[in-house]
Design a protein around this motif. Structure first.
Motif, PDB file in Angstrom:
ATOM      1  N   PRO A 113      41.797  89.607  29.110  1.00 11.05           N
ATOM      2  CA  PRO A 113      40.775  88.604  28.773  1.00 11.05           C
ATOM      3  C   PRO A 113      40.636  88.465  27.258  1.00 11.05           C
ATOM      4  CG  PRO A 113      39.966  90.106  30.470  1.00 11.05           C
ATOM      5  CD  PRO A 113      41.258  90.685  29.969  1.00 11.05           C
ATOM      6  N   GLY A 114      40.311  87.250  26.803  1.00 11.00           N
ATOM      7  CA  GLY A 114      40.134  86.994  25.376  1.00 11.00           C
ATOM      8  C   GLY A 114      38.706  86.583  25.062  1.00 11.00           C
ATOM      9  N   TRP A 115      38.514  86.081  23.857  1.00  8.24           N
ATOM     10  CA  TRP A 115      37.165  85.726  23.413  1.00  8.24           C
ATOM     11  C   TRP A 115      36.561  84.595  24.244  1.00  8.24           C
ATOM     12  CZ3 TRP A 115      34.407  88.987  20.961  1.00  8.24           C
ATOM     13  CH2 TRP A 115      34.981  89.878  20.049  1.00  8.24           C
ATOM     14  N   ASP A 135      27.160  94.849  26.013  1.00  2.45           N
ATOM     15  CA  ASP A 135      27.833  94.150  27.104  1.00  2.45           C
ATOM     16  C   ASP A 135      29.273  94.638  27.224  1.00  2.45           C
ATOM     17  OD1 ASP A 135      25.667  92.513  27.796  1.00  2.45           O
ATOM     18  OD2 ASP A 135      26.156  91.097  26.192  1.00  2.45           O
ATOM     19  N   ARG A 136      29.759  94.667  28.474  1.00  2.00           N
ATOM     20  CA  ARG A 136      31.147  95.036  28.749  1.00  2.00           C
ATOM     21  C   ARG A 136      31.734  94.036  29.738  1.00  2.00           C
ATOM     22  NH1 ARG A 136      31.640 101.645  29.187  1.00  2.00           N
ATOM     23  NH2 ARG A 136      30.632 102.126  27.180  1.00  2.00           N
ATOM     24  N   GLY A 154      27.718  84.471  27.923  1.00  2.00           N
ATOM     25  CA  GLY A 154      26.879  83.371  27.465  1.00  2.00           C
ATOM     26  C   GLY A 154      26.723  83.306  25.968  1.00  2.00           C
ATOM     27  N   THR A 155      27.660  83.903  25.232  1.00  2.00           N
ATOM     28  CA  THR A 155      27.607  83.880  23.770  1.00  2.00           C
ATOM     29  C   THR A 155      28.503  82.762  23.242  1.00  2.00           C
ATOM     30  OG1 THR A 155      29.372  85.527  23.709  1.00  2.00           O
ATOM     31  CG2 THR A 155      27.105  86.331  23.605  1.00  2.00           C
TER      32      THR A 155
END
Length: 288
Positions: free
Chosen positions: A194-196, A254-255, A204-205
């Motif tokens: 997974p990436g940004w 968060d993870r 939700g960022t």
């Protein structure tokens, strides 16, 4: 005269039948055995003619065992397993050479901290081949391959190295008082993890700032993060040493858990049962 049609069945025919039944396709059996799909089909055809019965129902995109094939399969598996175990017990010697194909990141960050345990468990010489793209590029003589994915490969022996969990990581010196890590430069990594964008969707960022550095290996991206060049979305299991030493810190509570991870893969024909057990104990059993 006694019917001798069942005498001296070529072992490669029987192995082709067992592999195809287990993989659910001639293509899968070919990939596992190193043969072509046509070779698998040909061997099974010879076997069916020798036995005088159909073992598979051939369909457009799949195969299915016939009643006769399904009834014979457990006997074949028992016989092949008995043959393998007795051969190993009577004639086998511990292999003194082991070849492992893996990415640079796995070798540097997961295997290297466990080398003492691995060498003590397996003995002999261990050769590492750096596998950059995928296991399809690995050499045919590699004993063990380590691949990233969901584990859906037709290998008889496979075990996950760890459960993948991602989190943003940065060098402590990059975090100045009052500065939010969201405003820091980001480091991206090409590849299957997974990436940004995935991180933003799950937490939700914002997706900004756009990563200013991008690497094709995780180990290179991690080196840049250690040097204070930005925040990397790191694999927590692979970053154990950096987190324990304080070279990197987790900047968010968060993870991001991920269903794919690295898997240890091997064919039964290339490795003994004891050696496979030693590998699993050394590489797939938690912290070093």
């Amino acid at each position: 005269m006694a019917d001798r049609s069942f005498d001296n069945l070529p072992l490669e025919w029987v192995r082709a039948f067992e592999a195809a039944a287990r993989c659910g396709s001639f293509t899968g059996a070919a990939g596992e055995t190193g043969l072509t799909q046509s070779a698998i089909s040909q061997r099974i055809g010879h076997l069916e003619r020798r036995l005088g019965t159909r073992l598979f129902v051939r369909q457009a995109r799949s195969i299915a065992l016939t009643v006769e094939g399904e009834a014979w399969l457990p006997h074949v598996r028992t016989a092949l397993e008995s043959l393998r175990e007795s051969s190993e017990a009577l004639f086998g010697v511990a292999r003194d050479r082991l070849t492992i194909s893996a990415s640079t990141s796995v070798i540097d960050l997961w295997i290297a901290p466990r080398l003492d345990r691995l060498r003590a468990a397996t003995g002999g010489q261990i050769t590492f081949r750096t596998m950059v793209l995928s296991a399809e590029t690995a050499h045919d003589d590699d004993t063990v391959r380590i691949r990233y994915g969901a584990g859906d490969w037709p290998h008889a022996l496979k075990v996950p190295l760890y459960s993948e969990v991602m989190a943003p990581l940065a060098a402590p010196g990059l975090l100045s008082a009052g500065t939010s890590w969201h405003d820091l430069p980001r480091i991206a990594v090409s590849g299957p993890r997974p990436g940004w964008t995935d991180w933003a969707a799950r937490t939700g960022t914002p997706t900004t700032p756009v990563p200013s550095l991008r690497f094709d290996t995780f180990s290179s991206a991690l080196a840049a993060a250690r040097a204070g060049q930005g925040v990397v979305l790191g694999s927590l299991p692979l970053c154990q040493a950096d987190l324990q030493s304080g070279l990197l810190v987790q900047v968010s509570e968060d993870r991001l858990a991920h269903h794919e991870t690295y898997w240890l893969l091997a064919a039964k024909e290339r490795i003994s049962r004891s050696q496979w057990g030693a590998l699993c104990d050394s590489l797939a059993s938690g912290p070093a």
